[in-house]
Design an enzyme around this catalytic site. Structure first.
Site, PDB file in Angstrom:
ATOM      1  N   SER A   9      -4.300  30.220  -8.916  1.00 40.92           N
ATOM      2  CA  SER A   9      -3.809  31.251  -9.799  1.00 40.92           C
ATOM      3  C   SER A   9      -3.419  30.256 -10.866  1.00 40.92           C
ATOM      4  CB  SER A   9      -2.984  32.069  -8.954  1.00 40.92           C
ATOM      5  OG  SER A   9      -1.829  32.571 -10.181  1.00 40.92           O
ATOM      6  N   HIS A  34      -8.488  32.724 -10.416  1.00 39.17           N
ATOM      7  CA  HIS A  34      -7.469  33.937 -10.167  1.00 39.17           C
ATOM      8  C   HIS A  34      -6.623  34.317 -11.196  1.00 39.17           C
ATOM      9  CE1 HIS A  34      -5.713  36.775  -7.270  1.00 39.17           C
ATOM     10  NE2 HIS A  34      -4.670  36.562  -8.097  1.00 39.17           N
ATOM     11  N   ASP A  36      -4.002  36.550 -12.900  1.00 36.98           N
ATOM     12  CA  ASP A  36      -2.956  37.598 -12.729  1.00 36.98           C
ATOM     13  C   ASP A  36      -2.713  38.496 -13.816  1.00 36.98           C
ATOM     14  OD1 ASP A  36      -1.949  35.225 -10.474  1.00 36.98           O
ATOM     15  OD2 ASP A  36      -2.543  37.260  -9.824  1.00 36.98           O
ATOM     16  N   MET A  38      -0.201  41.338 -15.193  1.00 38.73           N
ATOM     17  CA  MET A  38       1.059  42.195 -14.873  1.00 38.73           C
ATOM     18  C   MET A  38       1.256  42.959 -16.229  1.00 38.73           C
ATOM     19  SD  MET A  38       3.061  39.244 -12.945  1.00 38.73           S
ATOM     20  CE  MET A  38       2.318  38.167 -11.676  1.00 38.73           C
ATOM     21  N   HIS A  68      -6.646  39.918 -10.857  1.00 38.86           N
ATOM     22  CA  HIS A  68      -5.942  40.759 -10.055  1.00 38.86           C
ATOM     23  C   HIS A  68      -4.836  41.603 -10.977  1.00 38.86           C
ATOM     24  CE1 HIS A  68      -2.220  40.321  -7.042  1.00 38.86           C
ATOM     25  NE2 HIS A  68      -2.784  41.512  -7.004  1.00 38.86           N
ATOM     26  N   MET A  70      -2.308  43.920 -11.430  1.00 37.32           N
ATOM     27  CA  MET A  70      -0.853  44.518 -11.264  1.00 37.32           C
ATOM     28  C   MET A  70      -0.537  45.226 -12.186  1.00 37.32           C
ATOM     29  SD  MET A  70       0.550  40.924  -9.443  1.00 37.32           S
ATOM     30  CE  MET A  70      -0.786  39.954 -10.485  1.00 37.32           C
ATOM     31  N   MET A 139      -2.074  40.808   0.096  1.00 37.09           N
ATOM     32  CA  MET A 139      -0.741  39.974  -0.413  1.00 37.09           C
ATOM     33  C   MET A 139       0.021  39.401   0.426  1.00 37.09           C
ATOM     34  SD  MET A 139      -1.240  40.140  -3.823  1.00 37.09           S
ATOM     35  CE  MET A 139       0.207  39.354  -4.398  1.00 37.09           C
ATOM     36  N   ASP A 173      -3.337  35.817  -0.959  1.00 37.92           N
ATOM     37  CA  ASP A 173      -2.506  35.335  -2.342  1.00 37.92           C
ATOM     38  C   ASP A 173      -1.055  35.715  -2.091  1.00 37.92           C
ATOM     39  OD1 ASP A 173      -2.786  37.267  -5.393  1.00 37.92           O
ATOM     40  OD2 ASP A 173      -2.061  35.273  -5.092  1.00 37.92           O
ATOM     41  N   GLY A 195      -1.608  29.036  -6.021  1.00 41.73           N
ATOM     42  CA  GLY A 195      -0.968  29.027  -7.565  1.00 41.73           C
ATOM     43  C   GLY A 195       0.016  27.870  -7.620  1.00 41.73           C
TER      44      GLY A 195
END
Ligand code: DX5
Ligand code: ZN
Length: 217
Positions: A9, A34, A36, A38, A68, A70, A139, A173, A195
């Site tokens: 990540s 990966h 992320d 958000m 991913h 979120m 998670m 993750d 990450g």
């Protein structure tokens, strides 16, 4: 058995240099990236969205982009993220209104479908959807930030999924690094996100190879 893949990540990487940070991870042996996303609503943090992904895809035409999501409205971003060139769209069960419809919409774009659950969500809640998705993300931190501590009491969720679905891709993750990856592999995860352990190391190649070594045993 399933191949174990490692997808770092870039959340805690130098985002002012997203392309070269991403390329470096791939050069150091990452199987996929990966990414992320958000939105400041589903999680109390904000990162980037499809415009950034589109630019990154132009410079990295081949790598597998594992998104991913979120975000509070995962249905809203399916098409923009698909058009940006992503390969997999993992939404949170907690944010989905009509989960089956969302799965269908993601699939019709040609992306792989992933479904993620937060630490506080029981694994039973995802069971009705497993046969319709490509991957389940467990998670092992509360989503929103990198660099948090690994929650090893999430391992039974992975064990249960693996025992019921031997061929399912199961991603883990949050807080995964050389000291915690063995627990994940033993529990049955085959897609490993790491990450901070990788991106803040002064020797990411070494970290990547130690992660790889752990899963290849
Ligand atoms: C957290 C993100 C994770 C995180 C992983 O909300 O979904 O992907 O960036 O980073 P580490 O390995 O530092 O927990
Ligand atoms: Zn993530």
């Amino acid at each position: 058995g399933l191949m174990c893949k490692i997808g770092p990540s870039i959340l805690n990487a130098d985002l002012s240099d997203l392309f070269s940070e991403s390329q470096r991870l791939l050069d150091n042996g990452a199987d996929y990236l990966h990414l992320d996303v958000m939105d400041g609503h589903f999680v109390p943090n904000l990162t980037f969205g499809h415009p950034v992904v589109k630019c990154l895809r132009r410079k990295i035409p081949e790598a597998f982009f594992d998104m991913h999501m979120m975000v509070a409205e995962p249905d809203k971003w399916v098409n923009p993220i698909a058009e940006a060139g992503a390969n997999q769209y993992t939404f949170h069960l907690e944010a989905a209104e009509d989960t089956l419809e969302l799965i269908r919409r993601v699939r019709e774009t040609g992306m792989r479908v992933g479904i993620a659950i937060k630490p506080g969500t029981c694994v039973e809640s995802v069971l009705p959807f497993v046969d319709k998705v490509d991957m389940v993300l467990i998670m092992t931190v509360e989503p929103g930030f990198g660099g948090q501590s690994f929650m090893k009491d999430m391992m039974p969720k992975i064990q249960l999924l693996r025992s019921k679905f031997p061929d399912l891709d199961i991603e883990v993750d949050g807080g995964v690094g050389p000291n915690t990856i063995d627990l994940c592999a033993e529990a049955g995860a085959n897609m490993i996100v790491s990450g901070t352990a990788v991106t803040t190391s002064d020797n990411p190649r070494h970290v990547m190879s130690s992660l790889r070594h752990s899963v290849e045993e």
